[in-house]
Design a protein around this motif. Structure first.
Motif, mmCIF file in Angstrom:
data_model
loop_
_atom_site.group_PDB
_atom_site.id
_atom_site.type_symbol
_atom_site.label_atom_id
_atom_site.label_comp_id
_atom_site.label_asym_id
_atom_site.label_seq_id
_atom_site.Cartn_x
_atom_site.Cartn_y
_atom_site.Cartn_z
ATOM 1 N N GLU A 29 5.629 29.756 -12.784
ATOM 2 C CA GLU A 29 4.557 30.567 -13.349
ATOM 3 C C GLU A 29 3.255 29.776 -13.368
ATOM 4 O O GLU A 29 3.189 28.670 -13.882
ATOM 5 C CB GLU A 29 4.916 31.005 -14.774
ATOM 6 C CG GLU A 29 3.904 31.966 -15.372
ATOM 7 C CD GLU A 29 4.341 32.480 -16.723
ATOM 8 O OE1 GLU A 29 4.594 33.684 -16.841
ATOM 9 O OE2 GLU A 29 4.434 31.670 -17.659
ATOM 10 N N ASP A 49 -5.437 42.446 -27.225
ATOM 11 C CA ASP A 49 -4.341 43.362 -26.904
ATOM 12 C C ASP A 49 -3.480 42.913 -25.721
ATOM 13 O O ASP A 49 -2.610 43.649 -25.263
ATOM 14 C CB ASP A 49 -4.868 44.778 -26.664
ATOM 15 C CG ASP A 49 -5.851 44.870 -25.494
ATOM 16 O OD1 ASP A 49 -5.899 43.923 -24.676
ATOM 17 O OD2 ASP A 49 -6.562 45.881 -25.397
ATOM 18 N N GLU A 50 -3.745 41.703 -25.249
ATOM 19 C CA GLU A 50 -2.952 41.106 -24.161
ATOM 20 C C GLU A 50 -2.966 41.957 -22.896
ATOM 21 O O GLU A 50 -2.023 41.931 -22.095
ATOM 22 C CB GLU A 50 -1.512 40.852 -24.623
ATOM 23 C CG GLU A 50 -1.423 39.877 -25.791
ATOM 24 C CD GLU A 50 0.003 39.537 -26.175
ATOM 25 O OE1 GLU A 50 0.937 40.230 -25.711
ATOM 26 O OE2 GLU A 50 0.194 38.578 -26.940
ATOM 27 N N THR A 51 -4.056 42.685 -22.694
ATOM 28 C CA THR A 51 -4.198 43.513 -21.500
ATOM 29 C C THR A 51 -4.119 42.689 -20.224
ATOM 30 O O THR A 51 -3.488 43.089 -19.237
ATOM 31 C CB THR A 51 -5.538 44.271 -21.537
ATOM 32 O OG1 THR A 51 -5.548 45.135 -22.674
ATOM 33 C CG2 THR A 51 -5.762 45.085 -20.281
ATOM 34 N N GLU A 53 -2.759 39.647 -19.751
ATOM 35 C CA GLU A 53 -1.422 39.097 -19.529
ATOM 36 C C GLU A 53 -0.505 40.138 -18.871
ATOM 37 O O GLU A 53 0.256 39.827 -17.955
ATOM 38 C CB GLU A 53 -0.801 38.632 -20.854
ATOM 39 C CG GLU A 53 -1.382 37.331 -21.397
ATOM 40 C CD GLU A 53 -2.570 37.538 -22.310
ATOM 41 O OE1 GLU A 53 -2.901 36.616 -23.060
ATOM 42 O OE2 GLU A 53 -3.181 38.629 -22.264
ATOM 43 N N LYS A 54 -0.590 41.378 -19.353
ATOM 44 C CA LYS A 54 0.241 42.447 -18.801
ATOM 45 C C LYS A 54 -0.114 42.726 -17.340
ATOM 46 O O LYS A 54 0.772 42.939 -16.505
ATOM 47 C CB LYS A 54 0.082 43.714 -19.645
ATOM 48 C CG LYS A 54 0.594 43.569 -21.073
ATOM 49 C CD LYS A 54 0.161 44.743 -21.936
ATOM 50 C CE LYS A 54 0.518 44.514 -23.398
ATOM 51 N NZ LYS A 54 -0.051 45.570 -24.279
ATOM 52 N N ALA A 55 -1.413 42.719 -17.040
ATOM 53 C CA ALA A 55 -1.852 43.005 -15.675
ATOM 54 C C ALA A 55 -1.434 41.900 -14.706
ATOM 55 O O ALA A 55 -1.136 42.165 -13.532
ATOM 56 C CB ALA A 55 -3.363 43.191 -15.645
ATOM 57 N N LYS A 57 1.163 39.809 -15.031
ATOM 58 C CA LYS A 57 2.595 39.492 -15.031
ATOM 59 C C LYS A 57 3.240 39.698 -13.666
ATOM 60 O O LYS A 57 4.044 38.871 -13.229
ATOM 61 C CB LYS A 57 3.311 40.316 -16.098
ATOM 62 C CG LYS A 57 4.747 39.879 -16.322
ATOM 63 C CD LYS A 57 5.371 40.587 -17.518
ATOM 64 C CE LYS A 57 6.790 40.080 -17.749
ATOM 65 N NZ LYS A 57 7.419 40.743 -18.933
ATOM 66 N N ASN A 60 3.071 36.786 -11.628
ATOM 67 C CA ASN A 60 3.699 35.606 -12.224
ATOM 68 C C ASN A 60 2.645 34.616 -12.727
ATOM 69 O O ASN A 60 2.775 33.398 -12.565
ATOM 70 C CB ASN A 60 4.643 34.917 -11.234
ATOM 71 C CG ASN A 60 5.738 34.132 -11.938
ATOM 72 O OD1 ASN A 60 6.165 34.500 -13.033
ATOM 73 N ND2 ASN A 60 6.191 33.072 -11.310
ATOM 74 N N LYS A 238 -10.134 44.605 -15.236
ATOM 75 C CA LYS A 238 -9.862 44.766 -16.663
ATOM 76 C C LYS A 238 -11.136 44.593 -17.496
ATOM 77 O O LYS A 238 -11.315 45.275 -18.514
ATOM 78 C CB LYS A 238 -8.786 43.780 -17.116
ATOM 79 C CG LYS A 238 -7.405 44.072 -16.523
ATOM 80 C CD LYS A 238 -6.982 45.500 -16.848
ATOM 81 C CE LYS A 238 -5.718 45.911 -16.137
ATOM 82 N NZ LYS A 238 -5.377 47.339 -16.384
#
Length: 320
Positions: A29, A49-51, A53-55, A57, A60, A238
């Motif tokens: 990662e 809101d960890e937007t 990080e989600k995008a 993922k 990796n 984002k």
């Protein structure tokens, strides 16, 4: 399958993987390291809101967040490889960083927001115009966009920078100095500007309208911009979404940022109204004011050498 055949297949697979960049290290990662300031509104929302990080993922890629008190330390960290990307910094910051030899790349900008920075005086100050600053002590954050606003405002009145006494202070110290009377004026940007107005009754002597466009830029190290266009594409997308949401939902945005910044929603709503939050690609023509800024600082002896601002790279964002 005998040992010799198996070994040959393994070696062939490793060679193919290396040619595609699929080394063992690449399978681990990666981490996108982002430097930001307290006033980095859009980045603050993405972090909350960890937007992002989600995008990221599926790529990796993880995210680590690094807070700084102002833009120049962010540029230094970017240049020496401690971070990969900077959140929005004022237009002057890349100029000073370039003057110090930083290898950085523009990746996006927030459109002009000239009213989001201003020269402030106390509510009961006798000063009425910028010309009244002659011979006075003015608090300003060195290298910030507000620094150029002060230069431009003085020049518009026919005054050189040396006609005032600068007090180079952080935003928090600048506000305290103005409240305590140790300076006659303070040049601030939002949300510090709006907070001083709402909470302390400070008065605007002159904002940036007609003097400084006040664009804010997102930057990456040259090496990161060259290697991770996939990550930057998602990051900018984002940021653009967050900016659109803030302008479409002023009350909700003010509530969220107020909770993060520990200030009243009224302050944040006023500050957000002055900021464009329109995230755009950077163009060479759109950077014209950067050269004006560099020349102004160099002319006053505040930038040690003349620079060509067009020498900084612009990331070639994919067409949507």
């Amino acid at each position: 399958m005998n040992r010799r055949t198996l070994a040959r297949l393994v070696l062939t697979g490793l060679a193919l993987g290396a040619s595609l960049g699929l080394t063992p290290a690449a399978a681990e990662e990666a981490t996108l390291r982002i430097g930001y300031q307290r006033s980095s509104a859009l980045i603050s929302l993405l972090r909350q809101d960890e937007t992002l990080e989600k995008a990221l993922k599926p790529l990796n890629v993880a995210v680590s967040w690094h807070e700084f008190t102002s833009g120049l330390p962010i540029m230094e960290a970017l240049n020496v490889g401690r971070i990969d990307v900077s959140a929005d910094v004022a237009d002057t910051v890349p100029v000073f960083a370039q003057g110090a030899g930083a290898k950085i790349t523009y990746i996006a900008q927030e459109a002009a927001s000239p009213e989001a920075q201003a020269i402030l005086v106390a509510g009961d100050s006798p000063l009425k115009t910028v010309a009244d600053l002659k011979g006075r002590k003015v608090a300003v954050t060195k290298g910030a966009g507000s620094h150029y606003l002060l230069l431009a405002a003085l020049k518009a009145e026919g005054l050189p920078f040396k006609s005032i006494t600068p007090a180079y202070l952080t935003p928090a110290d600048g506000r305290s100095a103005l409240a305590g009377g140790s300076v006659d004026a303070w040049v601030a940007w939002d949300p510090f500007l709006s907070a001083a107005q709402v909470q302390a009754g400070a008065r605007i002597l002159r904002d940036g309208t007609g003097l400084s466009a006040y664009k804010r830029y997102y930057l990456a190290s040259d090496s990161y911009a060259q290697k991770r266009g996939d990550v930057l594409t998602l990051l900018v997308a984002k940021l653009r979404e967050a900016g659109t949401w803030v302008k479409a939902n002023p009350d909700a945005a003010a509530e969220r940022l107020a909770a993060l910044w520990k200030i009243e929603p009224e302050v944040v709503k006023r500050a957000n109204a002055r900021r464009s939050y329109r995230v755009e690609p950077v163009s060479r023509d759109g950077l014209a004011e950067q050269q004006t800024i560099a020349d102004a600082f160099h002319g006053e002896g505040l930038l040690p050498r003349a620079i060509d601002t067009s020498a900084l790279a612009i990331w070639d964002a994919p067409t949507r």
